[in-house]
Design an enzyme around this catalytic site. Structure first.
Site, PDB file in Angstrom:
ATOM      1  N   LEU A   1     -31.608  10.018 -12.796  1.00  0.00           N
ATOM      2  CA  LEU A   1     -30.708   8.938 -11.979  1.00  0.00           C
ATOM      3  C   LEU A   1     -30.869   7.629 -12.615  1.00  0.00           C
ATOM      4  O   LEU A   1     -31.593   7.079 -13.160  1.00  0.00           O
ATOM      5  CB  LEU A   1     -31.478   9.048 -10.693  1.00  0.00           C
ATOM      6  CG  LEU A   1     -30.555   8.589  -9.547  1.00  0.00           C
ATOM      7  CD1 LEU A   1     -29.434   9.393  -9.266  1.00  0.00           C
ATOM      8  CD2 LEU A   1     -31.694   8.549  -8.269  1.00  0.00           C
ATOM      9  N   ILE A   2     -29.385   7.010 -12.728  1.00  0.00           N
ATOM     10  CA  ILE A   2     -29.384   5.636 -13.060  1.00  0.00           C
ATOM     11  C   ILE A   2     -29.707   4.858 -12.098  1.00  0.00           C
ATOM     12  O   ILE A   2     -28.747   4.985 -11.173  1.00  0.00           O
ATOM     13  CB  ILE A   2     -28.068   5.490 -13.845  1.00  0.00           C
ATOM     14  CG1 ILE A   2     -28.001   6.433 -15.277  1.00  0.00           C
ATOM     15  CG2 ILE A   2     -27.877   4.035 -14.188  1.00  0.00           C
ATOM     16  CD1 ILE A   2     -27.013   6.209 -16.116  1.00  0.00           C
TER      17      ILE A   2
ATOM     18  N   MET B   1     -29.756  14.179 -16.876  1.00  0.00           N
ATOM     19  CA  MET B   1     -30.624  14.641 -15.900  1.00  0.00           C
ATOM     20  C   MET B   1     -31.273  13.409 -15.177  1.00  0.00           C
ATOM     21  O   MET B   1     -32.310  13.884 -14.514  1.00  0.00           O
ATOM     22  CB  MET B   1     -31.327  15.865 -15.847  1.00  0.00           C
ATOM     23  CG  MET B   1     -30.454  16.941 -16.509  1.00  0.00           C
ATOM     24  SD  MET B   1     -28.932  17.265 -15.601  1.00  0.00           S
ATOM     25  CE  MET B   1     -29.504  18.608 -14.386  1.00  0.00           C
TER      26      MET B   1
ATOM     27  N   HIS C   1     -20.373  17.152 -12.144  1.00  0.00           N
ATOM     28  CA  HIS C   1     -21.529  17.954 -11.212  1.00  0.00           C
ATOM     29  C   HIS C   1     -21.129  19.279 -10.946  1.00  0.00           C
ATOM     30  O   HIS C   1     -19.810  19.413 -10.456  1.00  0.00           O
ATOM     31  CB  HIS C   1     -21.676  17.144  -9.965  1.00  0.00           C
ATOM     32  CG  HIS C   1     -22.928  17.472  -9.211  1.00  0.00           C
ATOM     33  ND1 HIS C   1     -24.233  17.549  -9.506  1.00  0.00           N
ATOM     34  CD2 HIS C   1     -22.619  18.508  -7.918  1.00  0.00           C
ATOM     35  CE1 HIS C   1     -24.860  18.231  -8.675  1.00  0.00           C
ATOM     36  NE2 HIS C   1     -24.234  18.699  -7.727  1.00  0.00           N
TER      37      HIS C   1
HETATM   38  C1  GAR Z   1     -23.871  21.240 -16.533  1.00  0.00           C
HETATM   39  O1  GAR Z   1     -23.494  22.311 -15.857  1.00  0.00           O
HETATM   40  C2  GAR Z   1     -23.655  20.229 -15.575  1.00  0.00           C
HETATM   41  O2  GAR Z   1     -22.484  20.067 -14.732  1.00  0.00           O
HETATM   42  C3  GAR Z   1     -24.815  19.719 -14.984  1.00  0.00           C
HETATM   43  O3  GAR Z   1     -25.805  20.079 -15.933  1.00  0.00           O
HETATM   44  C4  GAR Z   1     -25.245  21.070 -16.912  1.00  0.00           C
HETATM   45  C5  GAR Z   1     -25.717  20.507 -18.204  1.00  0.00           C
HETATM   46  O4  GAR Z   1     -24.998  21.397 -19.113  1.00  0.00           O
HETATM   47  N1  GAR Z   1     -25.073  18.369 -14.357  1.00  0.00           N
HETATM   48  C6  GAR Z   1     -25.797  18.116 -13.430  1.00  0.00           C
HETATM   49  O5  GAR Z   1     -26.309  18.949 -12.645  1.00  0.00           O
HETATM   50  C7  GAR Z   1     -25.822  16.721 -13.357  1.00  0.00           C
HETATM   51  N2  GAR Z   1     -26.088  16.547 -11.638  1.00  0.00           N
HETATM   52  P1  GAR Z   1     -24.875  21.104 -20.612  1.00  0.00           P
HETATM   53  O6  GAR Z   1     -26.165  20.312 -21.091  1.00  0.00           O
HETATM   54  O7  GAR Z   1     -24.779  22.459 -21.400  1.00  0.00           O
HETATM   55  O8  GAR Z   1     -23.528  20.288 -20.869  1.00  0.00           O
END
Ligand code: GAR
Length: 206
Positions: free
Chosen positions: A95-96, A93, A113
């Site tokens: 930003l790189i 989470m 995403h």
């Molecule tokens: C996932 O839904 C992923 O797509 C989202 O965070 C969640 C992580 O769940 N990523 C983003 O929103 C990136 N912009 P997880 O830790 O259980 O895999």
């Protein structure tokens, strides 16, 4: 079958996508080895998952590494050390921002995403879609570039959220599909390569 790829996974929290990849490898669905889990969050649930699966863990605590830019540079150093083919962001989470990291790993870092980009970029994409009243949202897997949720698109899938009663239900429905899609896309890197054509990444089998 193609040749097995080595990957690093970056995760900040729950790590359910990370777990799906671990399980996919165990079941022979994903032709990859996870060399390391890298996290910016010492409390991430992903750490427990890595321990169980005996995957090396590198915690790069942003609060301890001082300046914000330092985090990306530490990540680059760690990635260089593990010498991986592919870097998989799975709920990472942050930003790189570092050009040095992005350039060194150009078209070798992928992100998932939970929306059909370019709709609902940034945080809480599922809530954004639900609140907007979208009947269809989905997921996008893309290469990373300098802009947020923007790089060349590898894969997209639509998910019908019209019957979901709240944002949690929508997020859950999308997440289930994320797990399956991410496994397939990661596995595809062992079977071919992606060529960038404009905004799209096109799969070319070996
Ligand atoms: C996932 O839904 C992923 O797509 C989202 O965070 C969640 C992580 O769940 N990523 C983003 O929103 C990136 N912009 P997880 O830790 O259980 O895999």
């Amino acid at each position: 079958m193609g040749s097995k790829i080595s990957i690093a996974v970056l995760a900040s929290g729950r790590g359910s996508n990370f777990q799906a990849i671990i399980n996919g490898i165990a079941k022979g669905e994903v032709n990859a080895d996870i060399k390391v889990l890298i996290t910016n969050n010492p409390e991430a649930q992903a750490i427990e998952r890595a321990k169980k699966a005996k995957i090396p863990i590198e915690i790069i605590d942003e609060k301890k590494s001082g300046m914000r830019e330092q985090l990306d540079l530490e990540i680059k150093k760690t990635l260089d050390k593990y010498n991986v083919d592919l870097v998989v962001l799975a709920g990472y989470m942050k930003l790189i921002k570092s050009k040095e990291l992005l350039q060194a790993y150009r078209n070798r870092i992928i992100n998932i995403h939970p929306s059909l980009l370019p709709a609902f970029q940034g945080l809480h994409a599922q809530k954004q879609a639900f609140d907007y009243g979208a009947k269809v949202s989905g997921l996008t897997i893309h290469f990373l570039d300098e802009q947020l949720d923007h790089g060349p698109i590898i894969y997209q899938e639509a998910v019908d959220i019209s019957d979901c009663k709240d944002e949690e239900e929508a997020a859950e429905k999308i997440l289930n599909r994320e797990h399956k899609a991410y496994k397939k896309v990661i596995d595809s890197f062992s079977k071919g390569k992606y060529v960038i054509e404009g905004r799209r990444a096109k799969f070319v089998p070996y």
